[in-house]
Scaffold this motif. Structure first.
Motif, PDB file in Angstrom:
ATOM      1  N   VAL A 145     -11.474 -12.193   5.357  1.00 31.91           N
ATOM      2  CA  VAL A 145     -11.131 -11.278   6.447  1.00 31.91           C
ATOM      3  C   VAL A 145     -10.845  -9.942   5.794  1.00 31.91           C
ATOM      4  O   VAL A 145      -9.933  -9.836   4.964  1.00 31.91           O
ATOM      5  CB  VAL A 145      -9.907 -11.755   7.256  1.00 31.91           C
ATOM      6  CG1 VAL A 145      -9.657 -10.811   8.428  1.00 31.91           C
ATOM      7  CG2 VAL A 145     -10.099 -13.184   7.759  1.00 31.91           C
ATOM      8  N   ALA A 146     -11.628  -8.917   6.126  1.00 30.38           N
ATOM      9  CA  ALA A 146     -11.486  -7.668   5.382  1.00 30.38           C
ATOM     10  C   ALA A 146     -11.983  -6.460   6.148  1.00 30.38           C
ATOM     11  O   ALA A 146     -12.989  -6.535   6.858  1.00 30.38           O
ATOM     12  CB  ALA A 146     -12.243  -7.773   4.055  1.00 30.38           C
ATOM     13  N   ALA A 193      -0.731  -8.776   8.660  1.00 31.30           N
ATOM     14  CA  ALA A 193      -1.213  -9.509   9.834  1.00 31.30           C
ATOM     15  C   ALA A 193      -1.758 -10.882   9.449  1.00 31.30           C
ATOM     16  O   ALA A 193      -1.568 -11.870  10.176  1.00 31.30           O
ATOM     17  CB  ALA A 193      -2.295  -8.691  10.545  1.00 31.30           C
ATOM     18  N   LEU A 194      -2.430 -10.977   8.318  1.00 33.15           N
ATOM     19  CA  LEU A 194      -2.975 -12.256   7.864  1.00 33.15           C
ATOM     20  C   LEU A 194      -1.860 -13.222   7.488  1.00 33.15           C
ATOM     21  O   LEU A 194      -1.951 -14.428   7.744  1.00 33.15           O
ATOM     22  CB  LEU A 194      -3.912 -12.033   6.676  1.00 33.15           C
ATOM     23  CG  LEU A 194      -5.208 -11.284   6.989  1.00 33.15           C
ATOM     24  CD1 LEU A 194      -5.960 -10.942   5.709  1.00 33.15           C
ATOM     25  CD2 LEU A 194      -6.098 -12.106   7.921  1.00 33.15           C
ATOM     26  N   LEU A 218      -3.557  -3.312  15.912  1.00 31.04           N
ATOM     27  CA  LEU A 218      -4.977  -3.474  15.604  1.00 31.04           C
ATOM     28  C   LEU A 218      -5.198  -4.439  14.450  1.00 31.04           C
ATOM     29  O   LEU A 218      -6.113  -5.271  14.491  1.00 31.04           O
ATOM     30  CB  LEU A 218      -5.606  -2.114  15.288  1.00 31.04           C
ATOM     31  CG  LEU A 218      -5.742  -1.150  16.462  1.00 31.04           C
ATOM     32  CD1 LEU A 218      -6.310   0.193  16.000  1.00 31.04           C
ATOM     33  CD2 LEU A 218      -6.640  -1.753  17.550  1.00 31.04           C
ATOM     34  N   THR A 219      -4.379  -4.348  13.405  1.00 31.99           N
ATOM     35  CA  THR A 219      -4.542  -5.291  12.293  1.00 31.99           C
ATOM     36  C   THR A 219      -4.249  -6.718  12.765  1.00 31.99           C
ATOM     37  O   THR A 219      -4.910  -7.662  12.345  1.00 31.99           O
ATOM     38  CB  THR A 219      -3.630  -4.922  11.110  1.00 31.99           C
ATOM     39  OG1 THR A 219      -2.273  -4.865  11.544  1.00 31.99           O
ATOM     40  CG2 THR A 219      -4.040  -3.582  10.521  1.00 31.99           C
ATOM     41  N   GLY A 220      -3.287  -6.850  13.666  1.00 36.94           N
ATOM     42  CA  GLY A 220      -2.998  -8.166  14.229  1.00 36.94           C
ATOM     43  C   GLY A 220      -4.165  -8.702  15.040  1.00 36.94           C
ATOM     44  O   GLY A 220      -4.487  -9.892  14.992  1.00 36.94           O
ATOM     45  N   ARG A 221      -4.823  -7.802  15.772  1.00 36.79           N
ATOM     46  CA  ARG A 221      -5.988  -8.219  16.561  1.00 36.79           C
ATOM     47  C   ARG A 221      -7.120  -8.703  15.654  1.00 36.79           C
ATOM     48  O   ARG A 221      -7.788  -9.696  15.949  1.00 36.79           O
ATOM     49  CB  ARG A 221      -6.458  -7.064  17.438  1.00 36.79           C
ATOM     50  CG  ARG A 221      -7.591  -7.445  18.379  1.00 36.79           C
ATOM     51  CD  ARG A 221      -8.054  -6.245  19.198  1.00 36.79           C
ATOM     52  NE  ARG A 221      -9.154  -6.627  20.085  1.00 36.79           N
ATOM     53  CZ  ARG A 221      -9.896  -5.772  20.772  1.00 36.79           C
ATOM     54  NH1 ARG A 221      -9.648  -4.467  20.686  1.00 36.79           N
ATOM     55  NH2 ARG A 221     -10.875  -6.200  21.556  1.00 36.79           N
ATOM     56  N   LEU A 235      -5.876   1.625   7.909  1.00 34.04           N
ATOM     57  CA  LEU A 235      -5.633   1.200   9.286  1.00 34.04           C
ATOM     58  C   LEU A 235      -4.159   0.826   9.371  1.00 34.04           C
ATOM     59  O   LEU A 235      -3.734  -0.207   8.844  1.00 34.04           O
ATOM     60  CB  LEU A 235      -6.529   0.006   9.634  1.00 34.04           C
ATOM     61  CG  LEU A 235      -6.498  -0.480  11.089  1.00 34.04           C
ATOM     62  CD1 LEU A 235      -6.902   0.640  12.044  1.00 34.04           C
ATOM     63  CD2 LEU A 235      -7.428  -1.675  11.263  1.00 34.04           C
ATOM     64  N   LEU A 236      -3.375   1.680  10.022  1.00 31.24           N
ATOM     65  CA  LEU A 236      -1.918   1.551   9.995  1.00 31.24           C
ATOM     66  C   LEU A 236      -1.332   0.957  11.269  1.00 31.24           C
ATOM     67  O   LEU A 236      -0.139   0.630  11.295  1.00 31.24           O
ATOM     68  CB  LEU A 236      -1.289   2.925   9.730  1.00 31.24           C
ATOM     69  CG  LEU A 236      -1.794   3.654   8.470  1.00 31.24           C
ATOM     70  CD1 LEU A 236      -1.077   4.995   8.325  1.00 31.24           C
ATOM     71  CD2 LEU A 236      -1.606   2.806   7.231  1.00 31.24           C
ATOM     72  N   ASP A 237      -2.128   0.833  12.308  1.00 27.59           N
ATOM     73  CA  ASP A 237      -1.643   0.303  13.583  1.00 27.59           C
ATOM     74  C   ASP A 237      -1.555  -1.222  13.485  1.00 27.59           C
ATOM     75  O   ASP A 237      -2.573  -1.911  13.419  1.00 27.59           O
ATOM     76  CB  ASP A 237      -2.609   0.716  14.694  1.00 27.59           C
ATOM     77  CG  ASP A 237      -2.106   0.347  16.079  1.00 27.59           C
ATOM     78  OD1 ASP A 237      -1.374  -0.666  16.207  1.00 27.59           O
ATOM     79  OD2 ASP A 237      -2.460   1.040  17.052  1.00 27.59           O
TER      80      ASP A 237
END
Length: 292
Positions: free
Chosen positions: A137-138, A81-82, A52-55, A47-49
Motif C-alpha cells: 500500500v503506497a 493509517a496503515l 484521506l490517508t485513512g481512506r 499527503l497530510l490529511d
C-alpha cells in the motif's frame, strides 16, 4: 485473487494493539520540527490529511494478519493509517534518511508493528523483507511508479494485493480497454497479470506541495488464471505493436520476422491495429512468437 493458501491468504492470529493516529504530533508539526522540505528530485509530495490517508488504508481491504509494505513513508501520514488497520505489521521502505529520525515517534507508538528499511525501493525486494501473506500500500513517487509496478507484476502472485497511487494519466492507462487512446503496452501487461480497478482520485491541492497533476488510487489483485504467455515475449510483441500503433499489425510487427505468419498463428487479422487487440490476443501473439 489467487486461491487462498496458507502462504498467500490473510491468517487469523492475535489482534494487533490498537493504534490511534491522532495521538501522535500533527504531521505539519513533525515536518516543521525536523525541517522536512519536499524534494522534487525524489518525487516527494506529502499527503497530510489523515482522513484521506485513512481512506487509502481502508480501501486496501481487510489486512488482518497481513504484512503491509509501504514505499516512501515520508513524515508518516499513510504509515499511521496503515497501523490503525488490523495489519500484522508494516514495513516501510525509505531512501531519504531525514524521515527515519522523524518516524521514531511512530515506531515507538506502534509497539513493534512498524519497521523501516532504508534503501531505494527499486533495489529492495519486498518479497525478501516481508513474510507472506503480504500486500503493498503506497503513495508512489511519480518518477518511479511505473518501473516499480512492472517489477511487482512479474511476481504479483506473491501478494494479496497492491493498492497504489499513480498520476491519473498512468492510472487511466492501467485500466484502459481496447479501442481507447489510453490502451497500450502498460494496459496489456497490467491486465494480463492482474485485475486492476480505479478506486478514487485525489486532487492536487490535497498534497504539500501540490503537484501539477491529479492522482488516482488503483487496487490490483493477482489474476487467478492469466493467459499463458512468456513475459519477455509479451514485452517484445507489445513493444513492436504499440511502437507503431497507427499502422496495421502486418506492418508494425515486421521487426519480429514474418508478421503475416505470426498473426495467422495467433488468429489475428493482419489489418488489425494494436489498440484493437485485447489481452488474450496479445498473449496468443506472444505464444506464437515464442514458439517460432
Amino acid at each position: 485473487m489467487t486461491d487462498a493458501t496458507p502462504d498467500s491468504a490473510p491468517m487469523s492470529g492475535p489482534m494487533p494493539t490498537a493504534f490511534d493516529p491522532q495521538a501522535l504530533p500533527p504531521l505539519r508539526e513533525v515536518i516543521a520540527r525536523f525541517g522536512l522540505d519536499a524534494r522534487k528530485a525524489l518525487g516527494q509530495n506529502f499527503l497530510l490529511d489523515l482522513n484521506l490517508t485513512g481512506r487509502i488504508a481502508r480501501s486496501a481491504g481487510d489486512m488482518t494478519g497481513v504484512t503491509v509494505v509501504e514505499i516512501g513513508p515520508g513524515p508518516g501520514g499513510l504509515t499511521r493509517a496503515l497501523l490503525a488497520t488490523k495489519a500484522k505489521q508494516v514495513i516501510a521502505i525509505e531512501r531519504d534518511h531525514r524521515f527515519i529520525e522523524a518516524l521514531q515517534d511512530v515506531i515507538q507508538a506502534a509497539d513493534g508493528r512498524l519497521s523501516i528499511v532504508e534503501g531505494d525501493a527499486l533495489e529492495v525486494d519486498p518479497i525478501a523483507i516481508a513474510p507472506a501473506p503480504r500486500a503493498i500500500v503506497a503513495n508512489l513517487p511519480y518518477n518511479v511508479a511505473t518501473p516499480l509496478l512492472i517489477g511487482w507484476l512479474g511476481r504479483i502472485e506473491e501478494f494479496v494485493s497492491l493498492t497504489l497511487m499513480f498520476q491519473k494519466e498512468v492510472a487511466d492507462r492501467l485500466v484502459a480497454k481496447p479501442g481507447s487512446k489510453a490502451y497500450g503496452r502498460l494496459s496489456v501487461i497490467t491486465q494480463w497479470r492482474s485485475d486492476a480497478r480505479v478506486l478514487f482520485n485525489l486532487p492536487a491541492k490535497a498534497f504539500t506541495p501540490p503537484p501539477k497533476v491529479e492522482s488516482t488510487i488503483v487496487h490490483l489483485t493477482p489474476r487467478a488464471n492469466p493467459e499463458p504467455a512468456e513475459w519477455k515475449a509479451l514485452e517484445q510483441v507489445t513493444a513492436a505493436a504499440f511502437g507503431q500503433r497507427r499502422k496495421m499489425l502486418r506492418q508494425s510487427l515486421k521487426s519480429l520476422g514474418n508478421a503475416e505468419a505470426l498473426l495467422a498463428a495467433a488468429g489475428i487479422e493482419p489489418t488489425a491495429r494494436a489498440e484493437e487487440v485485447d489481452v488474450s490476443g496479445f498473449a496468443a501473439l506472444a505464444r506464437a512468437y515464442r514458439g517460432r
